[in-house]
Scaffold this motif. Structure first.
Motif, PDB file in Angstrom:
ATOM      1  N   LEU A 109       0.841  -1.205   0.000  1.00  0.00           N
ATOM      2  CA  LEU A 109       0.000   0.000   0.000  1.00  0.00           C
ATOM      3  C   LEU A 109       0.882   1.264   0.000  1.00  0.00           C
ATOM      4  CD1 LEU A 109      -3.122   0.496   2.288  1.00  0.00           C
ATOM      5  CD2 LEU A 109      -1.479   2.327   2.000  1.00  0.00           C
ATOM      6  N   GLY A 110       1.929   1.234   0.825  1.00  0.00           N
ATOM      7  CA  GLY A 110       2.816   2.398   0.906  1.00  0.00           C
ATOM      8  C   GLY A 110       3.541   2.649  -0.409  1.00  0.00           C
ATOM      9  N   ALA A 129       1.190   3.937  -2.997  1.00  0.00           N
ATOM     10  CA  ALA A 129       0.857   5.350  -2.797  1.00  0.00           C
ATOM     11  C   ALA A 129       1.924   6.256  -3.413  1.00  0.00           C
ATOM     12  CB  ALA A 129       0.706   5.652  -1.310  1.00  0.00           C
ATOM     13  N   CYS A 130       3.145   5.749  -3.522  1.00  0.00           N
ATOM     14  CA  CYS A 130       4.227   6.513  -4.147  1.00  0.00           C
ATOM     15  C   CYS A 130       4.162   6.427  -5.668  1.00  0.00           C
ATOM     16  CB  CYS A 130       5.579   6.003  -3.661  1.00  0.00           C
ATOM     17  SG  CYS A 130       5.828   6.266  -1.899  1.00  0.00           S
ATOM     18  N   GLY A 131       3.276   5.575  -6.179  1.00  0.00           N
ATOM     19  CA  GLY A 131       3.126   5.454  -7.630  1.00  0.00           C
ATOM     20  C   GLY A 131       4.191   4.607  -8.284  1.00  0.00           C
ATOM     21  N   TYR A 173      -8.513  -1.185   1.495  1.00  0.00           N
ATOM     22  CA  TYR A 173      -8.018   0.201   1.608  1.00  0.00           C
ATOM     23  C   TYR A 173      -7.430   0.686   0.276  1.00  0.00           C
ATOM     24  CZ  TYR A 173      -8.466   1.083   6.664  1.00  0.00           C
ATOM     25  OH  TYR A 173      -8.943   1.319   7.930  1.00  0.00           O
ATOM     26  N   SER A 224      -8.743   3.783  -1.696  1.00  0.00           N
ATOM     27  CA  SER A 224      -7.840   4.922  -1.906  1.00  0.00           C
ATOM     28  C   SER A 224      -7.371   5.003  -3.351  1.00  0.00           C
ATOM     29  CB  SER A 224      -6.618   4.799  -0.988  1.00  0.00           C
ATOM     30  OG  SER A 224      -7.014   4.622   0.356  1.00  0.00           O
ATOM     31  N   LEU A 237      -5.397   2.882  -5.272  1.00  0.00           N
ATOM     32  CA  LEU A 237      -3.960   2.666  -5.406  1.00  0.00           C
ATOM     33  C   LEU A 237      -3.697   1.468  -6.316  1.00  0.00           C
ATOM     34  CD1 LEU A 237      -2.848   3.189  -1.689  1.00  0.00           C
ATOM     35  CD2 LEU A 237      -2.980   4.865  -3.540  1.00  0.00           C
ATOM     36  N   ASN A 297       0.335  10.665  -7.207  1.00  0.00           N
ATOM     37  CA  ASN A 297       1.178   9.859  -6.300  1.00  0.00           C
ATOM     38  C   ASN A 297       1.993  10.735  -5.355  1.00  0.00           C
ATOM     39  OD1 ASN A 297       2.471  10.661  -8.709  1.00  0.00           O
ATOM     40  ND2 ASN A 297       4.080   9.153  -8.451  1.00  0.00           N
ATOM     41  N   LEU A 303      -3.930  10.619   0.026  1.00  0.00           N
ATOM     42  CA  LEU A 303      -4.496   9.368  -0.484  1.00  0.00           C
ATOM     43  C   LEU A 303      -5.205   8.678   0.670  1.00  0.00           C
ATOM     44  CD1 LEU A 303      -1.503   8.280  -2.713  1.00  0.00           C
ATOM     45  CD2 LEU A 303      -3.698   9.197  -3.471  1.00  0.00           C
TER      46      LEU A 303
END
Ligand SMILES: Cc1ncc(C[n+]2csc(CCOP(=O)(O)OP(=O)(O)O)c2C)c(N)n1
Lengths: 254, 356
Positions: free
Chosen positions: B68-69, B72-74, B95, B99, B101, B200, B212
């Motif tokens: 997930l992390g 989130a950075c793309g 999640y 969000s 992602l 991102n 996000l």
């Protein structure tokens, strides 16, 4: 003639909006310390915040940095993913005691043990604030909550968990301190600790951890003043303040 | 297609790894569980040499949240596991869906329920296709039937994840994971990891901060978010993939996915040699489901037999797809037993006989 001197100005990282926190809650103060440190270190532009689940879930409304929401307790794992993907960014989590010390215990311990270059801001108010004041792993013996109405009992619920000491004992932790927000002096110490917990990340020394003893007047059923007094009279005697690990200090090097 | 094809002989698990590496996967987060252990083992060797990230997480929960992390950075990121571990990843998948992602999750599924066994099973169809985690979301689900497809579909999974900003699951099983087959590998043009995709997290720099999240507490905000997601899920319809084999003149169509589709194809071939008019429709995307093609076949008054390696899960979707004109029979091969093409012959002939 009186002289006017600005003694405080809003950090640019902090949004100029009313916060949703209850009167006397210290989450807002803790946010401000983080904002000031990010600004002073000049890293707000490359900061990535990992929000958690608890009263601080809306942290992105107040801290003006890139933010991702983590599931309950998982912020240190999310921070690991973020930091590994973007090693040049400054990554921090902001977590309550239910989040970090109960459901997310595995994640914080292994994140610290791996020595992830992240900063953990841990707000310990001895209850689950957001869900209505249930017992937390940090609830003190004898403390009444909505799920230990007769007071926490050692025989049935065990004693409050001391996270700072545990995290300090792990190999990848570069800095671990416990601070409080009940007096001006302690707030100043707290600011120093938050600063340091980011510095060790910037210096790539390992994980920086700050446990902040904090009030929850609503769920403690106290006035803000009474709540503040409880910190020094009940919490600090059990949760001693201080720096439990600092790999950059002389003695730790030895 | 860029690059010249080269052929190698590998297990499905290694094909997944090679596909992910070719697709530019920058981060992998895993945890040991049979029958997918070759994936973290292979990537622990290869990723660091490429300057990419391999982390053995403390649990599947942590691995999914690391994913997930990174998502989130793309950056292109993946986790893999098998059934019990996939159960633990469901909260994070929900999640990530909420969000929006992009992430790739590989499930080399095994027998269940509970600890089950370490053999093949299709018992995770419902979990993969009907949500798995909490809340109203969908993930794209790709089900390879060969090792080559495992390679190709994991590459596709990354493209789809980013095209839709959504989790994508590659659903294999212990057969796909452990079987060795020749694979044509290729070079893929992967986007650079540092790209600003407009959403991102990279640190705000001089732009306003990005958030996000999946929390929408304000009045009707969540309804608006769900409307947006519904539209996105509907737009995935155009990604439908399936294999159809000898369906045109078929009286009965076998519907089967993944390794079972592959085995059923052998059965169909054998029955054709004996003069039986049988065909196969193998869904490759399980979400979106090839309902339209099944509906069109149903209009031609064909019989349907869904064969699965479970107690009957995909058959629900087949019945919905054909419901205007037909129904589907079902044959479930029990998880815990490995099926052969012969196992499916009698069930097929029985349906053809019974229906006549
Ligand atoms: C998986 C999961 N379990 C439970 C909850 C409900 N929940 C929301 S906040 C919270 C506790 C928060 O307490 P704490 O971490 O101490 O933070 P505080 O609210 O006191 O700041 C819980 C249990 C949840 N959101 N997700």
């Amino acid at each position: 003639m009186t002289q006017n001197k600005a003694v405080y100005s809003l950090p640019s990282v902090l949004a100029d909006v009313p916060m949703h926190y209850c009167p006397g809650c210290q989450h807002g103060l803790a946010h401000r310390l983080v904002a000031e440190c990010l600004e002073e270190l000049g890293v707000a532009e490359k900061a990535i915040c990992i929000g958690s689940i608890g009263c601080s879930v809306f942290i992105y409304n107040y801290l003006l940095v890139d933010t991702v929401e983590a599931p309950h307790g998982r912020a240190p794992a999310v921070a690991t993913g973020v930091k590994r993907a973007r090693p040049d960014n400054v990554v921090f989590t902001y977590q309550g005691d239910g989040d970090l010390a109960s459901i997310g215990l595995a994640e914080i311990l292994h994140c610290a043990n791996r020595g992830e270059r992240v900063t953990i801001v841990f707000v310990n108010n001895t209850v689950y604030g957001m869900t209505g004041g249930q017992m937390a792993p940090t609830t003190l013996l004898g403390q009444r909550t909505t799920t230990c109405p007769e007071g926490r009992c050692k025989e049935h619920e065990g004693q409050a968990i001391k996270m700072c000491e545990i995290v300090a004992g792990l190999g990848g932790t570069a800095y671990a301190a416990r601070v409080a927000l009940d007096t001006v002096k302690n707030v100043k110490q707290a600011k120093k600790a938050v600063h340091k917990a980011f510095e060790v990340q910037l210096e790539k020394k390992g994980l920086g951890f700050v446990e902040i003893l904090s009030t929850c007047p609503t769920n403690w059923k106290m006035t803000p003043v009474q709540a503040n007094k409880r910190i020094s009279e009940e919490m600090i005697p059990y949760f001693p303040l201080g720096v439990f690990k600092d790999v950059t200090s002389a003695e730790d090097k030895g | 297609m860029p690059g010249k094809p080269k052929r190698i002989l590998v297990k499905g698990n290694e094909a997944i790894c090679r596909g992910a590496v070719a697709a530019g996967c920058q981060c992998y987060f895993g945890y040991p569980i049979t029958p997918q252990n070759d994936i973290p083992e292979y990537l622990s060797k290869v990723m660091p040499k490429l300057g990419r990230v391999f982390v053995q997480a403390e649990s599947e929960i942590a691995a999914a949240n690391m994913l997930l992390g990174a998502a989130a950075c793309g950056v292109r990121a993946m986790t893999s596991s098998s059934s019990p571990g996939i159960s633990l990843k469901q909260e994070a998948i929900s999640y990530m869906a909420g969000s929006q992602l992009p992430a790739v999750i590989v499930n080399m599924s095994r027998g269940g329920p509970g600890l089950g066994d370490i053999g093949p099973s299709q018992g995770d169809y419902y979990q993969a296709v009907k949500g798995g985690g909490h809340g109203d979301y969908r993930q794209l689900v790709l089900a390879p039937g060969t090792v080559q497809e495992a390679y190709d579909l994991v590459i596709k999974a990354f493209d789809l994840a980013f095209a839709y900003r959504n989790p994508v699951m590659v659903l294999g099983d212990a057969i796909i994971a452990q079987m060795m087959e020749p694979v044509a590998v290729r070079e893929v043009e992967a986007p650079p990891a540092s790209e600003d995709l407009g959403w991102n997290l990279m640190g705000k720099g001089s732009r306003p901060p990005r958030v996000l999240k999946s929390l929408y507490l304000e009045d009707s905000a969540l309804a608006g978010h769900n409307a947006l997601l519904r539209e996105k899920y509907a737009s995935m319809e155009k990604e439908v993939l399936y294999e159809s084999f000898m369906v045109n003149d078929a009286e009965l169509i076998v519907v089967a996915f993944g390794s079972i589709g592959r085995i059923a194809k052998s059965t169909v071939r054998g029955l054709r040699e004996k003069g039986h008019k049988v065909g196969l429709l193998r869904p490759i995307t399980l979400f979106p489901f090839p309902s339209a093609v099944l509906g069109a076949l149903a209009e031609q008054r064909k019989l349907f037999l869904t064969i699965e390696h479970n107690l009957g899960q995909m058959v629900d979707d087949v019945r919905l797809a054909v419901r205007k004109h037909a129904d589907s029979f079902f044959y479930g091969h029990l998880p815990g037993n490995l099926p052969t093409p012969d196992d499916f012959e009698q069930p097929i002939l029985q349906v053809m006989g019974v229906a006549r």
